[in-house]
Design a protein around this motif. Structure first.
Motif, short mmCIF file in Angstrom:
data_model
loop_
_atom_site.label_atom_id
_atom_site.label_comp_id
_atom_site.label_asym_id
_atom_site.label_seq_id
_atom_site.Cartn_x
_atom_site.Cartn_y
_atom_site.Cartn_z
N ALA A 90 0.77 -1.35 -0.03
CA ALA A 90 -0.14 0.11 0.09
C ALA A 90 0.93 1.10 0.03
O ALA A 90 1.18 2.16 1.10
N ILE A 91 1.74 1.47 -1.17
CA ILE A 91 2.68 2.64 -1.11
C ILE A 91 2.19 3.55 -2.17
O ILE A 91 1.14 3.28 -2.89
N VAL A 92 2.88 4.47 -2.70
CA VAL A 92 2.79 5.28 -3.72
C VAL A 92 2.38 4.75 -5.02
O VAL A 92 2.75 3.62 -5.33
N GLU A 93 1.60 5.49 -5.74
CA GLU A 93 1.02 5.12 -7.27
C GLU A 93 2.06 5.02 -8.33
O GLU A 93 1.66 5.79 -9.05
N ARG A 94 3.07 4.50 -8.20
CA ARG A 94 4.20 4.50 -9.28
C ARG A 94 4.33 2.92 -9.42
O ARG A 94 4.98 2.26 -8.68
N LEU A 95 4.45 2.78 -11.02
CA LEU A 95 4.62 1.43 -11.08
C LEU A 95 5.99 0.95 -10.98
O LEU A 95 6.15 -0.20 -10.62
N ASP A 96 6.88 1.88 -11.24
CA ASP A 96 8.42 1.52 -11.07
C ASP A 96 8.69 0.99 -9.60
O ASP A 96 9.34 0.11 -9.27
N SER A 121 -5.32 2.29 -9.36
CA SER A 121 -5.32 2.73 -10.96
C SER A 121 -4.43 1.90 -11.67
O SER A 121 -4.35 1.95 -13.20
N LEU A 122 -3.38 1.28 -11.22
CA LEU A 122 -2.20 0.45 -12.06
C LEU A 122 -2.56 -0.80 -12.41
O LEU A 122 -3.48 -1.53 -11.66
N SER A 123 -2.32 -1.33 -13.51
CA SER A 123 -2.52 -2.62 -13.86
C SER A 123 -1.56 -3.76 -13.08
O SER A 123 -0.52 -3.66 -12.79
N ILE A 124 -2.50 -4.75 -12.56
CA ILE A 124 -1.93 -5.94 -11.86
C ILE A 124 -1.11 -6.46 -12.61
O ILE A 124 -0.06 -7.04 -12.43
N VAL A 151 -16.04 -2.73 1.62
CA VAL A 151 -15.87 -3.52 0.03
C VAL A 151 -14.39 -3.33 -0.26
O VAL A 151 -13.84 -2.69 0.13
N VAL A 152 -13.93 -4.39 -0.82
CA VAL A 152 -12.78 -4.67 -1.43
C VAL A 152 -12.68 -5.41 -2.78
O VAL A 152 -13.47 -6.42 -2.98
N GLU A 153 -12.00 -4.77 -3.76
CA GLU A 153 -11.88 -5.47 -5.14
C GLU A 153 -10.79 -6.42 -5.10
O GLU A 153 -9.58 -5.98 -4.78
N VAL A 154 -10.89 -7.44 -5.24
CA VAL A 154 -10.09 -8.74 -5.64
C VAL A 154 -9.86 -8.70 -7.17
O VAL A 154 -10.73 -9.05 -7.88
N ILE A 155 -8.57 -8.25 -7.64
CA ILE A 155 -8.35 -8.36 -9.25
C ILE A 155 -7.22 -9.28 -9.51
O ILE A 155 -6.29 -9.39 -8.92
N ASP A 156 -7.94 -10.33 -10.76
CA ASP A 156 -6.82 -11.20 -11.26
C ASP A 156 -6.04 -10.60 -12.26
O ASP A 156 -6.76 -10.17 -13.35
N GLY A 157 -4.85 -10.70 -12.37
CA GLY A 157 -4.01 -10.36 -13.32
C GLY A 157 -4.19 -11.50 -14.56
O GLY A 157 -4.73 -12.30 -14.30
N LEU A 158 -3.58 -10.96 -15.71
CA LEU A 158 -3.85 -11.77 -16.89
C LEU A 158 -2.71 -13.05 -16.77
O LEU A 158 -3.49 -14.24 -17.05
N ARG A 159 -1.90 -13.10 -16.12
CA ARG A 159 -1.05 -14.38 -15.47
C ARG A 159 -1.41 -14.81 -14.13
O ARG A 159 -0.71 -15.78 -13.48
N ASP A 184 -8.44 -7.61 -14.82
CA ASP A 184 -7.42 -6.47 -14.67
C ASP A 184 -7.87 -5.58 -15.81
O ASP A 184 -7.51 -5.83 -16.99
N MET A 185 -8.75 -4.60 -15.62
CA MET A 185 -8.63 -3.63 -16.60
C MET A 185 -8.71 -2.19 -15.81
O MET A 185 -8.94 -2.00 -14.74
N PRO A 186 -8.61 -1.04 -16.64
CA PRO A 186 -8.46 0.32 -16.08
C PRO A 186 -9.61 0.64 -14.99
O PRO A 186 -10.74 0.43 -15.66
N GLY A 187 -9.20 0.97 -13.91
CA GLY A 187 -10.33 1.54 -13.03
C GLY A 187 -11.02 0.40 -12.32
O GLY A 187 -11.77 0.45 -11.44
N PHE A 188 -10.74 -1.01 -12.52
CA PHE A 188 -11.35 -2.07 -12.15
C PHE A 188 -12.72 -1.99 -12.25
O PHE A 188 -13.28 -1.91 -13.22
#
Length: 514
Positions: A90-96, A121-124, A151-159, A184-188
């Motif tokens: 649960a850190i900064v919203e930066r992919l790198d 907002s970032l892709s899993i 509520v909590v969103e559980v997001i499945d990545g492509l792999r 996994d899609m933008p905005g879930f």
């Protein structure tokens, strides 16, 4: 996947603290880490204060509070998370930055430890790409404040391995939350579905249809929402919500339904970000919103003749039903209802369009523009409920005033807006339902999870698909088609998922049988 009994939380900010709180309260051991050691100690002290307050209010036993605090272990290094079965970032919203943290975690934890991101907002899939074992990476998106937003969103990545998502679904329930599953899609789900309220509200204001406070009042007092779009954006703050609007718009390759507004660009640049800054779409004094007082309704003129267009039978029925009550009920309003096939020369003309503006109704029905006023009947015209009237650039002031007085005669609040295809509530609700229908079409989530996520995550009176069923999916489709025809704007094109269900007579909440 091993049973989850020890949870690591990376990041001791508001979200990390909240996740640690509900996990500890559920009996889980929590390892709390942050690169800032002082932040971990501050978070633990804050949790103690929170639990002390719950004890004082009688919502928690002292022994349970002490036990929860003991379960939260402050960690000085990522290596201290080695025995966790789950680590939530649960850190900064930066992919790198997230990729770097996940890479370091993989070197520490066991291969069957789940690695979850609280990203909004970032892709899993993108986060997992740099991992040695991408299958164990999933999204676990909580909402702020975590203990209250159930509520909590559980997001499945492509792999992603479905077992990882299944384990997070079970854990969420154990922690007292309602989990919803998303691809996994933008905005879930929630940030995706939430575009309709804010972006369409901004579009309405940008077109000078109505001021901010009136748009909010219509959505609260006519449509039944807890907050209007501008109140909500002031609460979340534009420095948070505007980048999300831009991000989702760009990630969907400039999809017209999500088009942001320059109104927020300018206000963000000027520092008018919302409640926390003391000024946003409203000014705030001591945290209290300062909204302009509404002017008193004008007096009803004597012996007003009224004619209601018959082009829209449902709208005509609603309008005539109210006017008959005003005329024959306790109020005994001095009005004459004309039943002529065409509007008499001396009558106020009332139209009840769905997805059209007054100008279009005047043009297509051959009406006198000076005397024509629209009334929104989409949510009904119930006693005590705010009503919305619409005037065209050609509506003469005396007929506008007469219509305002007439529809406010029983004490109901009335908003008078400028020409707008779909008034205000019609436009916003139709967009909300349409976007939710498209989320279902893309199989990002099930209809049930879409409704659950939006109702709990955004506080809408009901889920968007349930709302569409309640107000009539065929009427939603009619509004969208008319708005697209009048404006030529592709943002209003109806979802095929919505269109097919209307054609087949299926509920919007029903799963496909195929």
């Amino acid at each position: 996947m091993k049973p989850i009994e020890t949870v690591g939380v990376v990041g001791a900010g508001a979200m990390g603290r909240g996740i640690a709180q509900i996990a500890a309260q559920a009996g889980l051991s929590v390892r709390l880490f942050d690169t800032n050691v002082d932040a971990v100690q501050a978070a633990r002290a804050s949790l103690q204060q929170t639990w002390d307050k719950l004890v004082q209010k009688g919502k928690m036993e002292p022994a349970a509070a002490d036990a929860a605090l003991r379960r939260v272990i402050a960690c000085a290094a990522l290596e201290d998370l080695a025995d966790c079965q789950l680590v939530v970032e649960a850190i900064v919203e930066r992919l790198d930055v997230k990729r770097e943290v996940f890479g370091k975690l993989e070197a520490v934890v066991a291969d069957d430890c789940i690695l979850a991101s609280n990203t909004s907002s970032l892709s899993i899939t993108a986060i997992a790409t740099g991992c040695r074992l991408p299958g164990r990476v999933a999204g676990f998106h909580f909402f702020n404040p975590v203990p209250l937003m159930k509520v909590v969103e559980v997001i499945d990545g492509l792999r992603g391995d479905p077992a990882a998502g299944d384990a997070l679904m079970d854990l969420a329930r154990r922690m007292g939350h309602t989990p919803v599953r998303a691809r996994d899609m933008p905005g879930f789900i929630v940030n995706h579905a939430g575009r309709g309220l804010n972006t369409e509200g901004l579009r309405i204001a940008q077109e000078s249809v109505a001021p901010f406070d009136q748009v909010d009042a219509i959505m609260r007092e006519q449509a039944g929402f807890r907050m209007g779009p501008f109140e909500l954006m002031d609460l979340t703050a534009l420095d948070v919500s505007h980048p999300v609007m831009e991000s989702i718009y760009r990630q969907f390759f400039d999809e017209a339904r999500f088009r942001p507004s320059p109104l927020t660009t300018v206000r963000l640049a000027g520092g008018l970000v919302g409640r926390k800054a003391g000024e946003g779409f409203y000014r705030y004094v001591d945290g209290q919103k300062q909204a302009p007082a509404e002017a008193a309704a004008p007096a009803l003129p004597g012996r007003l003749k009224v004619w209601v267009s018959h082009v829209h039978p449902h709208g005509q029925e609603c309008a005539l039903g109210l006017l008959k009550q005003l005329k024959s009920g306790p109020l005994q309003a001095d009005i004459e209802l004309s039943t002529a096939s065409e509007a008499p020369d001396d009558a106020l003309i009332v139209v009840t369009p769905y997805g059209e503006d007054v100008s279009t109704a005047v043009y297509t029905q051959g009406l006198d523009p000076a005397r024509t006023v629209g009334v929104d009947t989409f949510n009904g015209l119930k006693a005590g409920q705010r009503r919305t009237l619409m005037v065209s650039p050609a509506t003469e002031p005396r007929w506008r005033v007469a219509a305002h007085a007439l529809f406010a005669a029983d004490g109901a609040a009335v908003s008078v807006v400028q020409d707008s295809p779909g008034f205000v509530a019609q436009r916003i609700i139709a967009c909300i339902v349409n976007i939710a229908a498209d989320i279902a079409q893309q199989q990002i989530a099930t209809p049930e999870d879409i409704d659950q996520a939006v109702r709990l995550g955004l506080g809408y009176p009901m889920g968007p698909l349930a709302l569409g069923d309640a107000l009539g999916a065929a009427r939603i489709l009619e509004i969208l088609r008319n708005m697209q025809r009048v404006t030529g704007d592709p943002r209003y094109r109806p979802s095929l998922w919505l269109q097919r269900r209307v054609q087949l007579g299926l509920s919007l909440q029903a799963k496909s049988l195929a």
